[in-house]
Design an enzyme around this catalytic site. Structure first.
Site, PDB file in Angstrom:
ATOM      1  N   GLU A   1      -1.919  -7.535 -18.412  1.00  0.00           N
ATOM      2  CA  GLU A   1      -3.434  -8.875 -18.703  1.00  0.00           C
ATOM      3  C   GLU A   1      -4.624  -8.374 -18.219  1.00  0.00           C
ATOM      4  O   GLU A   1      -5.321  -8.448 -18.650  1.00  0.00           O
ATOM      5  CB  GLU A   1      -3.001  -9.739 -17.960  1.00  0.00           C
ATOM      6  CG  GLU A   1      -1.644 -11.138 -18.520  1.00  0.00           C
ATOM      7  CD  GLU A   1      -0.321 -10.033 -17.657  1.00  0.00           C
ATOM      8  OE1 GLU A   1      -0.377  -9.467 -16.823  1.00  0.00           O
ATOM      9  OE2 GLU A   1       0.679 -10.870 -18.176  1.00  0.00           O
TER      10      GLU A   1
ATOM     11  N   GLU B   1      -2.203  -0.890 -10.196  1.00  0.00           N
ATOM     12  CA  GLU B   1      -3.465  -0.554 -11.173  1.00  0.00           C
ATOM     13  C   GLU B   1      -3.905  -1.308 -11.532  1.00  0.00           C
ATOM     14  O   GLU B   1      -4.328  -0.584 -12.604  1.00  0.00           O
ATOM     15  CB  GLU B   1      -3.793   1.001 -10.743  1.00  0.00           C
ATOM     16  CG  GLU B   1      -2.745   1.827 -10.007  1.00  0.00           C
ATOM     17  CD  GLU B   1      -3.652   3.271  -9.806  1.00  0.00           C
ATOM     18  OE1 GLU B   1      -4.637   3.568 -10.595  1.00  0.00           O
ATOM     19  OE2 GLU B   1      -2.462   3.904  -8.915  1.00  0.00           O
TER      20      GLU B   1
ATOM     21  N   ILE C   1       0.914  -1.392  -0.040  1.00  0.00           N
ATOM     22  CA  ILE C   1       0.011   0.013   0.115  1.00  0.00           C
ATOM     23  C   ILE C   1       0.871   1.310   0.262  1.00  0.00           C
ATOM     24  O   ILE C   1       1.854   1.627   0.808  1.00  0.00           O
ATOM     25  CB  ILE C   1      -0.926   0.186   1.090  1.00  0.00           C
ATOM     26  CG1 ILE C   1      -1.652  -1.252   1.248  1.00  0.00           C
ATOM     27  CG2 ILE C   1      -2.136   1.071   1.200  1.00  0.00           C
ATOM     28  CD1 ILE C   1      -2.221  -1.685   0.415  1.00  0.00           C
TER      29      ILE C   1
ATOM     30  N   GLY D   1      25.473   2.537 -22.781  1.00  0.00           N
ATOM     31  CA  GLY D   1      25.663   1.240 -22.389  1.00  0.00           C
ATOM     32  C   GLY D   1      25.970   0.811 -21.098  1.00  0.00           C
ATOM     33  O   GLY D   1      25.248   0.585 -21.087  1.00  0.00           O
TER      34      GLY D   1
HETATM   35  C1  FAD Z   1       5.347  -0.365  -5.285  1.00  0.00           C
HETATM   36  C2  FAD Z   1       3.927  -1.014  -5.348  1.00  0.00           C
HETATM   37  C3  FAD Z   1       2.456   0.028  -5.323  1.00  0.00           C
HETATM   38  C4  FAD Z   1       1.417  -0.577  -5.758  1.00  0.00           C
HETATM   39  N1  FAD Z   1       0.842   0.162  -4.970  1.00  0.00           N
HETATM   40  C5  FAD Z   1      -0.789  -0.551  -4.737  1.00  0.00           C
HETATM   41  C6  FAD Z   1      -1.691   1.039  -3.446  1.00  0.00           C
HETATM   42  O1  FAD Z   1      -1.379   1.858  -3.148  1.00  0.00           O
HETATM   43  N2  FAD Z   1      -2.834   0.196  -3.170  1.00  0.00           N
HETATM   44  C7  FAD Z   1      -3.481  -1.125  -3.467  1.00  0.00           C
HETATM   45  O2  FAD Z   1      -4.491  -1.419  -3.223  1.00  0.00           O
HETATM   46  N3  FAD Z   1      -2.491  -1.839  -4.158  1.00  0.00           N
HETATM   47  C8  FAD Z   1      -1.255  -1.484  -4.596  1.00  0.00           C
HETATM   48  N4  FAD Z   1      -0.526  -2.067  -5.020  1.00  0.00           N
HETATM   49  C9  FAD Z   1      -0.459  -3.316  -5.542  1.00  0.00           C
HETATM   50  C10 FAD Z   1      -1.253  -4.162  -7.129  1.00  0.00           C
HETATM   51  O3  FAD Z   1      -2.076  -2.965  -7.635  1.00  0.00           O
HETATM   52  C11 FAD Z   1      -1.053  -4.947  -7.489  1.00  0.00           C
HETATM   53  O4  FAD Z   1       0.206  -5.981  -7.009  1.00  0.00           O
HETATM   54  C12 FAD Z   1      -1.650  -5.867  -8.838  1.00  0.00           C
HETATM   55  O5  FAD Z   1      -2.521  -5.696  -8.989  1.00  0.00           O
HETATM   56  C13 FAD Z   1      -1.315  -7.176  -9.236  1.00  0.00           C
HETATM   57  O6  FAD Z   1      -1.796  -8.275  -7.655  1.00  0.00           O
HETATM   58  P1  FAD Z   1      -1.074  -9.367  -7.420  1.00  0.00           P
HETATM   59  O7  FAD Z   1       0.269  -8.458  -7.584  1.00  0.00           O
HETATM   60  O8  FAD Z   1      -1.945  -9.580  -6.517  1.00  0.00           O
HETATM   61  O9  FAD Z   1      -0.784  -9.766  -8.238  1.00  0.00           O
HETATM   62  P2  FAD Z   1      -1.468 -11.553  -9.074  1.00  0.00           P
HETATM   63  O10 FAD Z   1      -2.862 -10.766  -9.160  1.00  0.00           O
HETATM   64  O11 FAD Z   1      -1.736 -12.573  -8.212  1.00  0.00           O
HETATM   65  O12 FAD Z   1      -1.166 -11.653 -10.454  1.00  0.00           O
HETATM   66  C14 FAD Z   1       0.088 -12.154 -11.205  1.00  0.00           C
HETATM   67  C15 FAD Z   1       0.198 -13.011 -12.620  1.00  0.00           C
HETATM   68  O13 FAD Z   1      -0.921 -13.652 -12.548  1.00  0.00           O
HETATM   69  C16 FAD Z   1      -1.778 -12.578 -13.539  1.00  0.00           C
HETATM   70  N5  FAD Z   1      -3.576 -13.136 -13.836  1.00  0.00           N
HETATM   71  C17 FAD Z   1      -4.260 -12.341 -12.763  1.00  0.00           C
HETATM   72  N6  FAD Z   1      -5.222 -12.960 -12.921  1.00  0.00           N
HETATM   73  C18 FAD Z   1      -4.986 -13.628 -14.129  1.00  0.00           C
HETATM   74  C19 FAD Z   1      -6.246 -13.984 -15.699  1.00  0.00           C
HETATM   75  N7  FAD Z   1      -7.815 -14.220 -15.169  1.00  0.00           N
HETATM   76  N8  FAD Z   1      -5.711 -14.002 -16.659  1.00  0.00           N
HETATM   77  C20 FAD Z   1      -5.059 -14.172 -16.490  1.00  0.00           C
HETATM   78  N9  FAD Z   1      -3.540 -13.253 -15.906  1.00  0.00           N
HETATM   79  C21 FAD Z   1      -3.854 -13.413 -14.425  1.00  0.00           C
HETATM   80  C22 FAD Z   1      -1.457 -11.094 -13.381  1.00  0.00           C
HETATM   81  O14 FAD Z   1      -1.828 -10.137 -14.642  1.00  0.00           O
HETATM   82  C23 FAD Z   1       0.177 -11.360 -12.673  1.00  0.00           C
HETATM   83  O15 FAD Z   1       0.639 -11.424 -14.468  1.00  0.00           O
HETATM   84  C24 FAD Z   1       1.060  -1.992  -5.733  1.00  0.00           C
HETATM   85  C25 FAD Z   1       1.678  -2.254  -5.775  1.00  0.00           C
HETATM   86  C26 FAD Z   1       3.564  -2.244  -5.817  1.00  0.00           C
HETATM   87  C27 FAD Z   1       4.084  -3.713  -6.904  1.00  0.00           C
END
Ligand code: FAD
Length: 382
Positions: free
Chosen positions: A370, A366, A157, A342
């Site tokens: 995918e 955000e 977050i 480089g």
């Molecule tokens: C530095 C940073 C700041 C952030 N800030 C915030 C914030 O302020 N508030 C907040 O709420 N979140 C925040 N996030 C979270 C961010 O929005 C999530 O990491 C992102 O939405 C992906 O969710 P996940 O990491 O759980 O990946 P997952 O949802 O577990 O996805 C893993 C992989 O599977 C793929 N995938 C999942 N479902 C499917 C599908 N149905 N079909 C095909 N592919 C799929 C995804 O595209 C991804 O490649 C932040 C993340 C980072 C790293």
């Protein structure tokens, strides 16, 4: 159709460009290396009114619009993405939910400090076990008398653990709907509430001068009046916030992509190889031309999405296209800019090394690439 900026927009862009070059650029490398939050830069951005840009003056805002915010994010990210994401998350994820869905009392209590940049708010949607699939939310909030009791955790977050963080909005399961699906609601949790713990900052690949934490809620009690908007509307609320946020992230990605062009031109004119500047070689010129083309087309995509949003037209698909395209372009341009530099491109003292490290998250945060494709395909009726 006119994609040219008016005088006010040009003046805003110029003033933020100067601020980024004169105030952010000289100090941000050190913050990045030491993983420190740039409080002084945030304070100055607050004085410039950047945190209040897209909000009405009656709430302490600047009376501008979301496109103005995007222009500012582009100019900041052209120099540094940690500063840009701090502003993006503060405005579009932090203050916007309260502005859009808050009661008069909630707005009066929180917006003046958030819109002046004196305080920051986090947006707690993602959890350790679920991100893209927000329906998998496990954090629960149970109404006990006139208090919500929250249990669960949130991951990654932004702006949730700075010295000036005032609150986090948290999505939680508050019941079951008649069709058996989860009832999701959003609740405001002020910083310092007993039972609300902020873990130490993550060790990240990029955005090193921005603030990101895991949060836990252990029998955390807040007043029932901290419910944001209607009970059970949490899903609809964050979908709206994320649709808008995608345009802002696209603008940020365009800034990074354009920063890569800027740095590459400067370096290619200076660096000598085989008796002349490398910029004389067509292979380098073509790389830079392609980078400029990509930044330009990605900019048009976010301008279009923002224009539709401000006109009150549907913009979901265009926002997803802008975010998908701009983040891809940012990663492409960061890779090519590093190549043009480089060995120096691999050294942290060069801005392109920072751009490279900061680019990848744009394809994840955000809504992953995918997820953007899923949104576009769904909007096409598939
Ligand atoms: C530095 C940073 C700041 C952030 N800030 C915030 C914030 O302020 N508030 C907040 O709420 N979140 C925040 N996030 C979270 C961010 O929005 C999530 O990491 C992102 O939405 C992906 O969710 P996940 O990491 O759980 O990946 P997952 O949802 O577990 O996805 C893993 C992989 O599977 C793929 N995938 C999942 N479902 C499917 C599908 N149905 N079909 C095909 N592919 C799929 C995804 O595209 C991804 O490649 C932040 C993340 C980072 C790293």
């Amino acid at each position: 159709m006119d994609f040219r900026l008016d005088e006010e927009q040009q003046a805003l862009r110029e003033s933020v460009r100067d601020f980024a070059r004169e105030v952010v650029a000289p100090v941000i490398g050190e913050h990045y290396e030491k993983h420190t939050f740039p409080y002084e830069i945030v304070r100055q951005m607050g004085k410039m009114g950047l945190f209040g840009l897209p909000f009405a003056e009656e709430h302490g805002g600047m009376g501008g619009d979301y496109f103005a915010l995007c222009l500012v994010l582009e100019e900041l990210a052209r120099v540094d993405s940690s500063v840009a994401i701090t502003l993006e998350a503060a405005v579009s994820l932090g203050a916007m939910p309260i502005y859009r869905f808050g009661t008069d009392e909630q707005k009066a209590r929180w917006l003046p400090k958030l819109l002046s940049g004196e305080a920051l708010a986090g947006f707690g949607l993602t959890e350790p076990g679920t991100g893209s699939d927000a329906g998998g939310t496990r954090t629960r909030a149970v109404l006990d008398g006139d208090e919500w009791v929250i249990n669960g955790s949130k991951a990654f977050i932004t702006n949730s653990g700075t010295d000036i963080t005032a609150l986090v909005t948290v999505t939680a399961v508050t019941g079951t709907k008649p069709d058996g699906s989860k009832e999701l609601s959003t609740i405001i949790v002020p910083s310092g509430t007993p039972g609300f713990t902020v873990a130490p900052g993550y060790s990240k690949v990029g955005w090193n001068a921005s603030d990101t934490h895991e949060l836990t809620f252990d029998d955390c009690r807040v007043p029932a009046a901290n419910l944001l908007g209607e009970r059970g509307r949490g899903f609809a609320q964050f979908l709206r916030i994320l649709d808008e946020g995608r345009i802002a992230i696209a603008a940020l990605a365009v800034g990074l992509a354009q920063g890569c062009v800027d740095e590459s031109i400067t370096y290619a004119k200076e660096r000598q190889a085989f008796g002349q500047p490398i910029g004389n070689y067509q292979a380098i010129q073509f790389k830079i031309a392609d980078m400029e083309m990509k930044a330009h087309t990605a900019r048009l995509a976010y301008y279009d999405a923002a224009a539709r949003m401000l006109a009150g037209e549907p913009f979901k698909r265009q926002a997803a296209i802008a975010k998908l395209h701009a983040s891809t372009v940012a990663v492409d341009n960061a890779r090519e800019a590093t190549q043009i530099h480089g060995g120096y491109g691999f050294m942290n003292e060069y801005p392109v090394a920072r751009f490279w490290r900061d680019s990848k998250i744009l394809e994840i945060g955000e809504g992953t690439s995918e997820v953007q494709r899923m949104i576009i395909a769904r909007d096409l009726g598939m």
